[in-house]
Design an enzyme around this catalytic site. Structure first.
Site, PDB file in Angstrom:
ATOM      1  N   ALA A 164       0.865  -1.182   0.000  1.00  0.00           N
ATOM      2  CA  ALA A 164       0.000   0.000   0.000  1.00  0.00           C
ATOM      3  C   ALA A 164       0.902   1.232   0.000  1.00  0.00           C
ATOM      4  O   ALA A 164       2.047   1.193   0.471  1.00  0.00           O
ATOM      5  CB  ALA A 164      -0.894  -0.026   1.229  1.00  0.00           C
ATOM      6  N   GLY A 211       0.706  -5.069   1.119  1.00  0.00           N
ATOM      7  CA  GLY A 211      -0.524  -5.193   0.341  1.00  0.00           C
ATOM      8  C   GLY A 211      -0.294  -5.848  -1.006  1.00  0.00           C
ATOM      9  O   GLY A 211      -1.221  -6.440  -1.582  1.00  0.00           O
ATOM     10  N   GLU A 249      -0.420  -9.470  -0.290  1.00  0.00           N
ATOM     11  CA  GLU A 249      -1.817  -9.806   0.021  1.00  0.00           C
ATOM     12  C   GLU A 249      -2.661  -9.862  -1.249  1.00  0.00           C
ATOM     13  O   GLU A 249      -3.518 -10.737  -1.404  1.00  0.00           O
ATOM     14  CB  GLU A 249      -2.388  -8.780   1.012  1.00  0.00           C
ATOM     15  N   GLU A 284       4.915  -4.894   7.166  1.00  0.00           N
ATOM     16  CA  GLU A 284       4.160  -3.819   7.823  1.00  0.00           C
ATOM     17  C   GLU A 284       4.650  -3.542   9.242  1.00  0.00           C
ATOM     18  O   GLU A 284       4.621  -2.401   9.713  1.00  0.00           O
ATOM     19  CB  GLU A 284       2.667  -4.170   7.870  1.00  0.00           C
TER      20      GLU A 284
HETATM   21  C1  HXC Z   1       5.032   4.354  -1.346  1.00  0.00           C
HETATM   22  C2  HXC Z   1       6.902   3.386  -2.231  1.00  0.00           C
HETATM   23  C3  HXC Z   1       6.563   2.151  -1.652  1.00  0.00           C
HETATM   24  C4  HXC Z   1       5.360   2.079  -0.897  1.00  0.00           C
HETATM   25  C5  HXC Z   1       8.405   1.910  -2.738  1.00  0.00           C
HETATM   26  N1  HXC Z   1       8.058   3.194  -2.896  1.00  0.00           N
HETATM   27  N2  HXC Z   1       7.515   1.259  -1.983  1.00  0.00           N
HETATM   28  N3  HXC Z   1       6.142   4.478  -2.081  1.00  0.00           N
HETATM   29  N4  HXC Z   1       4.646   3.224  -0.770  1.00  0.00           N
HETATM   30  N5  HXC Z   1       4.928   0.946  -0.330  1.00  0.00           N
HETATM   31  C6  HXC Z   1       8.750   4.226  -3.644  1.00  0.00           C
HETATM   32  C7  HXC Z   1       9.976   4.721  -2.901  1.00  0.00           C
HETATM   33  O1  HXC Z   1       9.628   5.680  -1.930  1.00  0.00           O
HETATM   34  C8  HXC Z   1      10.772   5.315  -4.032  1.00  0.00           C
HETATM   35  O2  HXC Z   1      10.258   6.578  -4.359  1.00  0.00           O
HETATM   36  C9  HXC Z   1      10.465   4.367  -5.187  1.00  0.00           C
HETATM   37  O3  HXC Z   1       9.265   3.724  -4.846  1.00  0.00           O
HETATM   38  C10 HXC Z   1      11.554   3.343  -5.383  1.00  0.00           C
HETATM   39  O4  HXC Z   1      11.759   2.682  -4.151  1.00  0.00           O
HETATM   40  P1  HXC Z   1      13.196   2.552  -3.453  1.00  0.00           P
HETATM   41  O5  HXC Z   1      12.962   2.350  -2.007  1.00  0.00           O
HETATM   42  O6  HXC Z   1      14.074   3.686  -3.858  1.00  0.00           O
HETATM   43  O7  HXC Z   1      13.732   1.215  -4.147  1.00  0.00           O
HETATM   44  P2  HXC Z   1      14.722   0.138  -3.546  1.00  0.00           P
HETATM   45  O8  HXC Z   1      15.861   0.792  -2.828  1.00  0.00           O
HETATM   46  O9  HXC Z   1      15.028  -0.773  -4.683  1.00  0.00           O
HETATM   47  O10 HXC Z   1      13.891  -0.641  -2.432  1.00  0.00           O
HETATM   48  C11 HXC Z   1      12.776  -1.416  -2.806  1.00  0.00           C
HETATM   49  C12 HXC Z   1      11.945  -1.812  -1.562  1.00  0.00           C
HETATM   50  C13 HXC Z   1      11.587  -0.530  -0.768  1.00  0.00           C
HETATM   51  C14 HXC Z   1      12.735  -2.780  -0.684  1.00  0.00           C
HETATM   52  C15 HXC Z   1      10.697  -2.530  -2.074  1.00  0.00           C
HETATM   53  O11 HXC Z   1      11.004   0.422  -1.657  1.00  0.00           O
HETATM   54  C16 HXC Z   1      10.617  -0.767   0.326  1.00  0.00           C
HETATM   55  O12 HXC Z   1      10.967  -1.271   1.398  1.00  0.00           O
HETATM   56  N6  HXC Z   1       9.375  -0.344   0.135  1.00  0.00           N
HETATM   57  C17 HXC Z   1       8.322  -0.387   1.143  1.00  0.00           C
HETATM   58  C18 HXC Z   1       7.833  -1.794   1.331  1.00  0.00           C
HETATM   59  C19 HXC Z   1       6.768  -1.855   2.393  1.00  0.00           C
HETATM   60  O13 HXC Z   1       7.000  -1.514   3.561  1.00  0.00           O
HETATM   61  N7  HXC Z   1       5.597  -2.291   1.996  1.00  0.00           N
HETATM   62  C20 HXC Z   1       4.469  -2.428   2.928  1.00  0.00           C
HETATM   63  C21 HXC Z   1       3.708  -1.149   2.950  1.00  0.00           C
HETATM   64  S1  HXC Z   1       2.463  -1.189   4.139  1.00  0.00           S
HETATM   65  P3  HXC Z   1      11.201   7.843  -4.643  1.00  0.00           P
HETATM   66  O14 HXC Z   1      10.237   8.959  -4.819  1.00  0.00           O
HETATM   67  O15 HXC Z   1      12.106   7.965  -3.463  1.00  0.00           O
HETATM   68  O16 HXC Z   1      11.923   7.447  -5.896  1.00  0.00           O
HETATM   69  C22 HXC Z   1       1.223  -2.056   3.442  1.00  0.00           C
HETATM   70  C23 HXC Z   1       0.022  -2.104   4.301  1.00  0.00           C
HETATM   71  C24 HXC Z   1      -0.959  -3.067   3.800  1.00  0.00           C
HETATM   72  O17 HXC Z   1       1.316  -2.563   2.378  1.00  0.00           O
HETATM   73  C25 HXC Z   1      -2.232  -2.862   4.503  1.00  0.00           C
HETATM   74  C26 HXC Z   1      -3.356  -3.371   3.711  1.00  0.00           C
HETATM   75  C27 HXC Z   1      -3.281  -3.174   2.312  1.00  0.00           C
END
Ligand code: HXC
Length: 258
Positions: free
Chosen positions: A65, A109, A112, A132
């Site tokens: 998400a 998400g 999921e 998360e």
């Molecule tokens: C918003 C995101 C994002 C996310 C990545 N980006 N994941 N933006 N929400 N979930 C964005 C980054 O901010 C970045 O933007 C661009 O995408 C590229 O990501 P990087 O981090 O620079 O890439 P990398 O270093 O290769 O790392 C990849 C990654 C990392 C390991 C996947 O992006 C990451 O940890 N993302 C978050 C994963 C996460 O926590 N997901 C769960 C979210 S909570 P910019 O602008 O800086 O280029 C969730 C709740 C679910 O899903 C609840 C119900 C649905």
């Protein structure tokens, strides 16, 4: 002009939906989930489609998400807007099979959403996780329920509590994905599988999906009873007559999906 968040195309009787926010690793925001729901329901209605593929980019199926959209949300916001419930589960209304073709990250998400599909074909670079916990929340689109059913309690607890990722090999060993293919073969492999399914009689495909899903929702006795009713009901279709006749005549069946 704003880019389309979900790209939609057809290959034969297969509908292909591609999540399209590549610069954000397909982070799933409200507009994208609305677009995905609408595209899925359009394919569900389309008689010329028998199976659907849901995919992302080479780097990410979906990294979860959208954290930037969620960060300022309050309890009141998420409750009033029915966050998740409002538009994340439209995919569960689709009776045609949906295959997740996952390359790169399927996190939070994203994982999921892949688990809400009927099965997952993974590229060898796929990574799955429920991270998360690292940002102060827990999975909210079924991760705590579907992951243990897919991979056992121990591995699900490990994933949900540490937030670590699983690679494609571990995911296959654990039963989360049905097969792994080289990344450059993912699209073709998913299309081949979907084309096989779309060539079957649609009433039997829908019945098969519904019956397997029952295994996760009811007791064995009730599930088997449900299966038996559906099995009997398929003898009312033209396609059952045609499928068996074609076998006996040593030819391919000409299913009319009726
Ligand atoms: C918003 C995101 C994002 C996310 C990545 N980006 N994941 N933006 N929400 N979930 C964005 C980054 O901010 C970045 O933007 C661009 O995408 C590229 O990501 P990087 O981090 O620079 O890439 P990398 O270093 O290769 O790392 C990849 C990654 C990392 C390991 C996947 O992006 C990451 O940890 N993302 C978050 C994963 C996460 O926590 N997901 C769960 C979210 S909570 P910019 O602008 O800086 O280029 C969730 C709740 C679910 O899903 C609840 C119900 C649905």
């Amino acid at each position: 002009m704003q880019e389309e968040l979900v790209l939609s195309r057809k290959e034969g009787r297969v509908g292909i939906l591609q999540l399209n926010r590549p610069a954000q690793l397909n982070a799933l925001n409200d507009a994208l989930m609305d677009a995905l729901g609408a595209a899925l329901l359009a394919m569900e209605k389309d008689d010329a489609i028998g199976c659907i593929i849901l995919t992302g980019s080479a780097k990410a199926f979906a990294a979860g998400a959208d954290i930037s959209a969620m960060q300022p949300m309050t309890l009141s916001d998420v409750t009033r807007n029915n966050f998740i419930g409002r538009n994340w589960e439209t995919i569960l209304q689709v009776r045609k099979p949906v295959i997740a073709a996952v390359a790169g990250y399927a996190l939070g998400g994203g994982c999921e959403l892949a688990m809400m599909c009927d099965f997952i074909i993974a590229a060898d670079n796929a990574k799955f996780g429920q991270p998360e916990i690292k940002i102060g929340i827990i999975p909210g689109a079924g991760g705590t329920q579907r992951l243990p059913r897919a991979v056992s309690k121990s591995k699900a607890m490990d994933m949900v509590l540490t937030g670590r990722m699983m690679d494609a090999q571990e995911a296959e060993r654990a039963g989360l994905v049905s097969r792994i293919v080289p990344a450059d073969k993912l699209e073709q492999e998913a299309l081949d599988a979907a084309t096989i399914i779309a060539g079957m009689s649609l009433p039997s495909v829908i019945a098969a999906k519904e019956a397997v899903n029952r295994a996760y929702e009811t007791t064995l006795t009730e599930g088997v009873r449900f299966e038996r009713r559906s099995f009997h009901a398929l003898f009312a279709t033209q396609d059952q007559k045609e499928g068996m006749k074609a076998f006996l005549e040593k030819r391919k069946p000409d299913f009319r999906h009726e």
